[in-house]
Design a protein around this motif. Structure first.
Motif, short mmCIF file in Angstrom:
data_model
loop_
_atom_site.label_atom_id
_atom_site.label_comp_id
_atom_site.label_asym_id
_atom_site.label_seq_id
_atom_site.Cartn_x
_atom_site.Cartn_y
_atom_site.Cartn_z
N ARG A 43 0.86 -1.19 0.00
CA ARG A 43 0.00 0.00 0.00
C ARG A 43 0.89 1.23 0.00
N LEU A 44 0.49 2.23 -0.78
CA LEU A 44 1.18 3.52 -0.80
C LEU A 44 0.28 4.55 -0.16
N ILE A 45 0.85 5.33 0.73
CA ILE A 45 0.14 6.47 1.32
C ILE A 45 0.88 7.71 0.85
N ILE A 46 0.18 8.58 0.14
CA ILE A 46 0.82 9.72 -0.51
C ILE A 46 0.20 11.01 -0.01
N LYS A 47 1.07 11.95 0.36
CA LYS A 47 0.62 13.29 0.73
C LYS A 47 1.48 14.25 -0.08
N VAL A 77 -2.73 16.98 -2.48
CA VAL A 77 -3.22 15.66 -2.86
C VAL A 77 -2.96 14.71 -1.70
N GLU A 78 -3.98 13.95 -1.35
CA GLU A 78 -3.81 12.85 -0.40
C GLU A 78 -4.38 11.62 -1.06
N ALA A 79 -3.59 10.54 -1.05
CA ALA A 79 -4.05 9.33 -1.73
C ALA A 79 -3.60 8.09 -0.98
N THR A 80 -4.41 7.07 -1.09
CA THR A 80 -4.04 5.73 -0.63
C THR A 80 -4.20 4.83 -1.84
N ALA A 81 -3.11 4.13 -2.17
CA ALA A 81 -3.14 3.27 -3.35
C ALA A 81 -2.76 1.85 -2.96
N ASP A 100 -7.64 5.75 -3.89
CA ASP A 100 -8.60 6.76 -3.48
C ASP A 100 -7.81 8.05 -3.34
N VAL A 101 -8.24 9.08 -4.06
CA VAL A 101 -7.49 10.33 -4.10
C VAL A 101 -8.39 11.48 -3.67
N GLU A 102 -7.85 12.33 -2.83
CA GLU A 102 -8.56 13.54 -2.41
C GLU A 102 -7.69 14.74 -2.77
N VAL A 103 -8.29 15.73 -3.43
CA VAL A 103 -7.52 16.91 -3.84
C VAL A 103 -8.19 18.18 -3.32
#
Length: 151
Positions: free
Chosen positions: A76-80, A88-92, A110-113
């Motif tokens: 899993r990638l957690i991206i900020k 951008v905040e995302a969990t892939a 799931d991406v939130e911008v």
């Protein structure tokens, strides 16, 4: 919340794909517009990327964390990420399956911008995200083949 699904097929066995997709040098070379990439703690990276895809332009500083690793099939990638156009905040969830002689990587994110990015619209953002993912995976494959051919 924007949901993105992207599939990329590598013409290589799954254990090889796993090894290279975890390699810091490969990641640095493959990230589109990567200007800096460093590991700040085990499995957590700080990256600066200059992006210029459609309406998304600017320098982004991102923290990327790899968690829940189950070699060679899942992580899993957690991206900020932050930049002038927004955040951008995302969990892939990254699934790697071996199908016959090839490996299929499926990214479900799931991406939130926020900011200007949010005003661009989900369809445009989804398209931009898929372009960036495509560039990334093509570059990873190029790096893999370069490394493998040197061996």
């Amino acid at each position: 919340m924007l949901k993105i699904e992207y599939i990329y097929t590598f013409d290589l066995p799954r254990d090889v794909v796993w090894r290279y997709i975890q390699d810091q040098q490969v990641l640095r070379s493959a990230l589109p517009g990567c200007q800096s990439f460093e590991e700040i703690s085990p499995g957590t990276y700080l990256a600066e990327m200059g992006l210029n895809v459609g309406p998304i332009k600017g320098l982004f500083t991102s923290e990327v964390q790899q968690t829940d690793q189950k070699p060679p099939s899942f992580y899993r990638l957690i991206i900020k990420g932050k930049g002038k156009p927004g955040e951008v905040e995302a969990t892939a969830d990254m699934f790697i399956e071996e199908v016959r002689d090839v490996s299929q990587v499926t990214c479900v994110a799931d991406v939130e911008v926020t900011g200007i990015l949010a005003s661009v619209g989900q369809r445009v953002m989804g398209g931009v995200a898929k372009i960036i993912l495509g560039q990334f995976f093509k570059a990873v494959e190029k790096e893999m083949k370069k490394e493998i051919n040197q061996v």
